[in-house]
Design an enzyme around this catalytic site. Structure first.
Site, PDB file in Angstrom:
ATOM      1  N   LYS A   1       0.850  -1.195   0.000  1.00 14.24           N
ATOM      2  CA  LYS A   1       0.000   0.000   0.000  1.00 14.24           C
ATOM      3  C   LYS A   1       0.886   1.245   0.000  1.00 14.24           C
ATOM      4  O   LYS A   1       1.752   1.401   0.870  1.00 14.24           O
ATOM      5  CB  LYS A   1      -0.883  -0.049   1.256  1.00 14.24           C
TER       6      LYS A   1
HETATM    7  C1  E4P Z   1      -8.142   1.613   3.980  1.00 18.01           C
HETATM    8  O1  E4P Z   1      -7.441   1.188   3.158  1.00 18.01           O
HETATM    9  C2  E4P Z   1      -8.042   2.975   4.533  1.00 18.01           C
HETATM   10  O2  E4P Z   1      -6.811   3.165   5.133  1.00 18.01           O
HETATM   11  C3  E4P Z   1      -9.157   3.149   5.500  1.00 18.01           C
HETATM   12  O3  E4P Z   1     -10.351   2.691   4.891  1.00 18.01           O
HETATM   13  C4  E4P Z   1      -9.320   4.558   6.024  1.00 18.01           C
HETATM   14  O4  E4P Z   1     -10.504   4.609   6.769  1.00 18.01           O
HETATM   15  P1  E4P Z   1     -10.854   5.781   7.787  1.00 18.01           P
HETATM   16  O5  E4P Z   1     -11.142   7.012   6.990  1.00 18.01           O
HETATM   17  O6  E4P Z   1     -12.069   5.291   8.507  1.00 18.01           O
HETATM   18  O7  E4P Z   1      -9.673   5.943   8.683  1.00 18.01           O
END
Ligand code: E4P
Length: 218
Positions: A87
């Site tokens: 990622k």
């Molecule tokens: C996933 O890949 C993201 O990091 C995550 O969905 C972020 O979510 P949040 O906005 O609830 O922190």
């Protein structure tokens, strides 16, 4: 549409996996910290533990913000398990790293995406997944779902192969709307997945069926 769970909590991952509908897991540094997973060795062991629970893609996020650091981290993460997806944040060096990983056959999830322009860049660089953050857009009084629709339209017109991974999901309606708009994947907290079950008529209907059965059969 694939279902990923958006957590580093092993119990929640097991619970979602037991439903039989789980296709993968996404994590981020905040989610790892929330579970108290700190230090390189513990973080690596935690990714391995997640990969042992779920037979599907597991996103592991780099911490570096420079190209060399991202490549070093990403290559080490990808070597942990065939299901690891690296990622990478949507920044200039991140895009260079995604392009590098794509040429090397290492799969990526481009994260922190908030615009269609960013989505085009990530697709051009060969990102495997693109993570637009729906909930955070909603939080700032824009419509996160509009972005999913716009990106789905662009990717379809242009024939881009990058999969749209709707992220920052806050509720079951985000999941339903993502499916309607053509997202390839949703990554959700367990609460949003469980919210999909809820309908009062299901509960009322089941109670009636059981009561009628009891009346007839004693
Ligand atoms: C996933 O890949 C993201 O990091 C995550 O969905 C972020 O979510 P949040 O906005 O609830 O922190």
């Amino acid at each position: 549409m694939k279902f990923f769970i958006d957590t580093a909590n092993l119990d929640q991952i097991r619970e979602a996996n037991a439903l039989g509908i789980l296709d993968g897991v996404t994590t981020n540094p905040s989610l790892m910290a929330k579970e108290g997973i700190t230090g390189e060795a513990n973080i690596i062991n935690h990714y391995k533990a997640i990969c042992e629970i779920v037979d599907g893609d597991v996103s592991a996020e780099v911490i570096s913000t420079d190209f060399e650091g991202m490549v070093r981290e990403g290559e080490a993460l990808a070597a942990l398990h065939p299901n690891i997806v690296v990622k990478v944040p949507m920044i200039v060096d991140g895009l260079k790293a995604i392009s590098y990983f794509s040429r090397k056959g290492i799969r990526t999830n481009c994260t922190l995406v908030f615009s269609a322009g960013q989505a085009i860049l990530a697709a051009k660089a060969g990102a495997t997944y693109l993570s637009p953050f729906i909930g955070r857009i909603d939080d700032s009084s824009w419509d996160g779902m509009d972005l999913i629709g716009q990106i789905a339209n662009i990717y379809s017109i242009q024939g881009y192969e990058t999969q749209i991974l709707a992220a920052s999901i806050r509720n079951p309606l985000h999941i339903v709307k993502s499916a309607e708009l053509g997202a390839d994947v949703v990554t959700c907290p367990l609460s949003a997945i469980m919210g999909l079950f809820k309908h009062p008529l299901t509960d009322i209907g089941l109670a009636q069926f059981l009561a009628d059965h009891k009346k007839a059969n004693g």
